[in-house]
Motif scaffolding. Structure first.
Motif, short mmCIF file in Angstrom:
data_model
loop_
_atom_site.label_atom_id
_atom_site.label_comp_id
_atom_site.label_asym_id
_atom_site.label_seq_id
_atom_site.Cartn_x
_atom_site.Cartn_y
_atom_site.Cartn_z
N LYS A 27 0.83 -1.23 0.00
CA LYS A 27 0.00 0.00 0.00
C LYS A 27 0.85 1.26 0.00
CE LYS A 27 -4.14 -1.97 2.06
NZ LYS A 27 -4.43 -2.55 3.38
N ALA A 28 2.08 1.18 0.50
CA ALA A 28 2.99 2.34 0.51
C ALA A 28 4.07 2.18 -0.54
CB ALA A 28 3.60 2.51 1.90
N ALA A 31 7.63 1.65 0.59
CA ALA A 31 8.46 2.72 1.17
C ALA A 31 9.27 2.14 2.33
CB ALA A 31 7.58 3.87 1.65
N LYS A 63 4.46 -3.56 -9.04
CA LYS A 63 4.32 -2.09 -9.07
C LYS A 63 5.54 -1.37 -8.50
CE LYS A 63 1.70 1.84 -8.95
NZ LYS A 63 0.68 2.65 -8.38
N ALA A 67 9.56 2.57 -3.47
CA ALA A 67 9.43 3.96 -3.95
C ALA A 67 10.18 4.93 -3.05
CB ALA A 67 7.97 4.35 -4.07
N ALA A 69 12.78 6.00 0.56
CA ALA A 69 12.68 6.07 2.01
C ALA A 69 11.27 6.55 2.32
CB ALA A 69 13.71 7.04 2.54
N ASP A 70 10.80 6.26 3.53
CA ASP A 70 9.44 6.64 3.91
C ASP A 70 9.38 8.15 4.16
OD1 ASP A 70 6.99 7.12 5.25
OD2 ASP A 70 6.88 4.98 5.75
N ILE A 71 8.80 8.87 3.18
CA ILE A 71 8.78 10.34 3.23
C ILE A 71 7.97 10.82 4.43
CG2 ILE A 71 8.11 12.44 1.99
CD1 ILE A 71 8.51 10.81 -0.63
N LYS A 72 6.92 10.05 4.78
CA LYS A 72 6.08 10.46 5.92
C LYS A 72 6.84 10.33 7.24
CE LYS A 72 2.16 9.31 3.08
NZ LYS A 72 1.26 8.25 2.60
N ILE A 88 19.47 6.37 9.04
CA ILE A 88 19.80 5.54 7.88
C ILE A 88 21.15 4.84 7.91
CG2 ILE A 88 18.18 6.65 6.25
CD1 ILE A 88 20.74 7.70 4.79
N TRP A 91 21.18 1.17 7.17
CA TRP A 91 21.04 0.73 5.78
C TRP A 91 22.36 0.16 5.26
CZ3 TRP A 91 17.46 3.42 1.87
CH2 TRP A 91 16.26 3.80 2.49
N GLY A 113 15.64 6.03 -2.04
CA GLY A 113 16.22 4.95 -1.26
C GLY A 113 16.00 3.58 -1.89
N GLU A 136 15.39 12.86 -4.97
CA GLU A 136 15.48 13.58 -3.70
C GLU A 136 15.50 15.09 -3.86
OE1 GLU A 136 17.24 10.90 -4.52
OE2 GLU A 136 17.29 9.50 -2.83
N LEU A 139 12.48 16.93 -3.29
CA LEU A 139 11.99 17.00 -1.91
C LEU A 139 12.85 17.95 -1.08
CD1 LEU A 139 11.52 13.16 -1.37
CD2 LEU A 139 9.69 14.80 -1.71
N GLY A 144 20.75 9.94 0.24
CA GLY A 144 21.38 9.81 1.55
C GLY A 144 21.82 8.40 1.89
N1 CO8 Z 1 7.29 7.30 1.30
C1 CO8 Z 1 6.10 7.17 1.92
N2 CO8 Z 1 4.97 6.84 1.25
C2 CO8 Z 1 5.05 6.64 -0.06
C3 CO8 Z 1 6.25 6.76 -0.78
C4 CO8 Z 1 7.41 7.10 -0.03
N3 CO8 Z 1 8.62 7.22 -0.60
N4 CO8 Z 1 6.02 6.53 -2.08
C5 CO8 Z 1 4.71 6.26 -2.19
N5 CO8 Z 1 4.12 6.32 -0.98
C6 CO8 Z 1 2.72 6.09 -0.65
C7 CO8 Z 1 1.84 7.26 -1.12
O1 CO8 Z 1 1.88 8.31 -0.18
C8 CO8 Z 1 0.48 6.60 -1.22
O2 CO8 Z 1 -0.04 6.47 0.09
P1 CO8 Z 1 -1.60 6.85 0.37
O3 CO8 Z 1 -2.37 5.83 -0.41
O4 CO8 Z 1 -1.73 6.70 1.86
O5 CO8 Z 1 -1.80 8.24 -0.13
C9 CO8 Z 1 0.82 5.19 -1.70
O6 CO8 Z 1 2.19 4.99 -1.38
C10 CO8 Z 1 0.63 5.02 -3.18
O7 CO8 Z 1 1.38 6.02 -3.85
P2 CO8 Z 1 0.75 7.00 -4.96
O8 CO8 Z 1 -0.70 7.17 -4.76
O9 CO8 Z 1 1.59 8.22 -5.02
O10 CO8 Z 1 1.00 6.09 -6.26
P3 CO8 Z 1 1.14 6.58 -7.77
O11 CO8 Z 1 1.10 5.35 -8.60
O12 CO8 Z 1 0.19 7.69 -8.05
O13 CO8 Z 1 2.62 7.24 -7.86
C11 CO8 Z 1 5.01 7.33 -7.44
C12 CO8 Z 1 3.76 6.44 -7.71
C13 CO8 Z 1 5.30 8.17 -8.67
C14 CO8 Z 1 6.17 6.38 -7.16
C15 CO8 Z 1 4.74 8.25 -6.25
O14 CO8 Z 1 4.24 7.48 -5.17
C16 CO8 Z 1 5.97 8.96 -5.74
O15 CO8 Z 1 6.42 9.93 -6.35
N6 CO8 Z 1 6.56 8.51 -4.58
C17 CO8 Z 1 7.68 9.16 -3.96
C18 CO8 Z 1 8.94 8.86 -4.73
C19 CO8 Z 1 10.10 9.56 -4.07
O16 CO8 Z 1 10.22 10.76 -4.02
N7 CO8 Z 1 11.02 8.77 -3.55
C20 CO8 Z 1 12.20 9.27 -2.93
C21 CO8 Z 1 11.96 9.42 -1.49
S1 CO8 Z 1 13.29 10.30 -0.74
C22 CO8 Z 1 14.43 9.16 -0.43
O17 CO8 Z 1 14.29 8.00 -0.70
C23 CO8 Z 1 15.63 9.71 0.20
C24 CO8 Z 1 16.63 8.66 0.45
C25 CO8 Z 1 17.57 9.26 1.38
C26 CO8 Z 1 18.36 8.24 2.05
C27 CO8 Z 1 17.52 7.26 2.76
C28 CO8 Z 1 16.86 7.93 3.90
C29 CO8 Z 1 16.08 6.96 4.68
#
Ligand code: CO8
Length: 264
Positions: A27-28, A31, A63, A67, A69-72, A88, A91, A113, A136, A139, A144
């Protein structure tokens, strides 16, 4: 072994010698939360210590591999909390401590991540339609978990710079063309996983001693100068003449039969 102890991952042994870890927060989009990573590290450690396991596969679903690290979880983080808890750092367990080969089987999203997790694995297999990227910058942060270092080593500075500065995604097909992925599978997640498991099974069929040594010497190429790396390789090569499996492997070749490894 059973998955009962885990909430965010599934574990299984699809073939003899192969330990499979499936990230399981669909569902996430898988993440990578801290609790998930804790379980992943625990499963990796157990497989690494398990004599019956010769190679490990990490995958997600059709799918998403993951996607990011957990952004929330990260959103409210402060510098002092991140720094004092060394956010992290756990990791790095996969890259620094796991000695058996780990194959990433990537279908769907491998972003942030998730891309970094794949890059920490020893081999990446992906579907042609997989979506990699380091978004990243969008955001307000930077990679990282090693992305700026490992992606740059994989694709070279100019391309890594472009990807990390623009946050643009790249496809599984491109990952194959650029050497990020060792194999690009045209089919779906199941077809991909089949290929990854088959390769893991092949690796698990060799001497555990030789396999761990092979991983170690290839990894040294990323850290040492060429001369130091070649010397390191030669010493470890010398060392393998102290293993039982070297005698077994070479004797079996001479006798035209399959070796039966003792892993000693
Ligand atoms: N963190 C938390 N929740 C997430 C993440 C994430 N990275 N990606 C998706 N989700 C959740 C969504 O919030 C959504 O939850 P809800 O149903 O509660 O609203 C659910 O997953 C489904 O996602 P979408 O509805 O957005 O699905 P789509 O098919 O519309 O889109 C995407 C898919 C394009 C992948 C979109 O979800 C997206 O852009 N996700 C974020 C991608 C992103 O920016 N990733 C990088 C995160 S930053 C990072 O990883 C930093 C790493 C740094 C080092 C490690 C630190 C720990």
């Amino acid at each position: 072994s059973s998955s009962a102890a885990y909430e965010h991952i599934l574990i299984s042994t699809p073939k003899p010698g192969v330990g499979l870890i499936t990230l399981n927060r669909p569902k996430a989009l898988n993440a990578l939360s801290s609790p998930l990573f804790k379980e992943l590290n625990d499963a990796l450690t157990k497989y690494d210590e398990d004599e019956a396991i010769g190679a490990i596969v990490i995958t997600g679903n059709g799918k998403a591999f993951a996607a990011g690290a957990d952004i929330k979880e990260m959103a409210p983080l402060t510098f002092s909390a991140a720094y004092s808890n060394n956010f992290i750092a756990p990791w790095s367990h996969l890259a620094n401590s796991v000695r058996k080969p780990v194959i990433a089987a990537v279908a769907g999203y491998a972003l942030g991540g998730g891309c970094e997790l794949a890059l920490m694995c020893d081999v990446i297999y992906c579907t042609a339609s997989a979506t990699f990227g380091q978004p990243e910058i969008k955001l307000g942060v930077v990679p990282g978990a090693g992305g700026s270092q490992r992606l740059t080593r994989a694709v070279g500075k100019s391309k890594a710079m472009e990807l990390i500065l623009t946050g643009k995604n790249f496809s599984g097909r491109e990952a194959g063309e650029w050497g990020v992925a060792a194999k690009v599978v045209e089919g779906d997640h199941q077809a991909l996983l089949g290929e990854a498991i088959a390769t893991a099974e092949t690796i698990a069929g060799y001497s555990r001693v030789a396999v761990v040594a092979a991983k170690e010497v290839v990894n040294k190429s990323q850290e040492l100068s060429l001369r130091e790396g070649v010397e390191y390789e030669r010493r470890l090569f010398h060392g393998l003449f102290g293993s039982e499996d070297q005698k077994i492997g070479m004797k079996a070749f001479a006798e035209k039969r399959k070796p039966e490894w003792t892993n000693k």
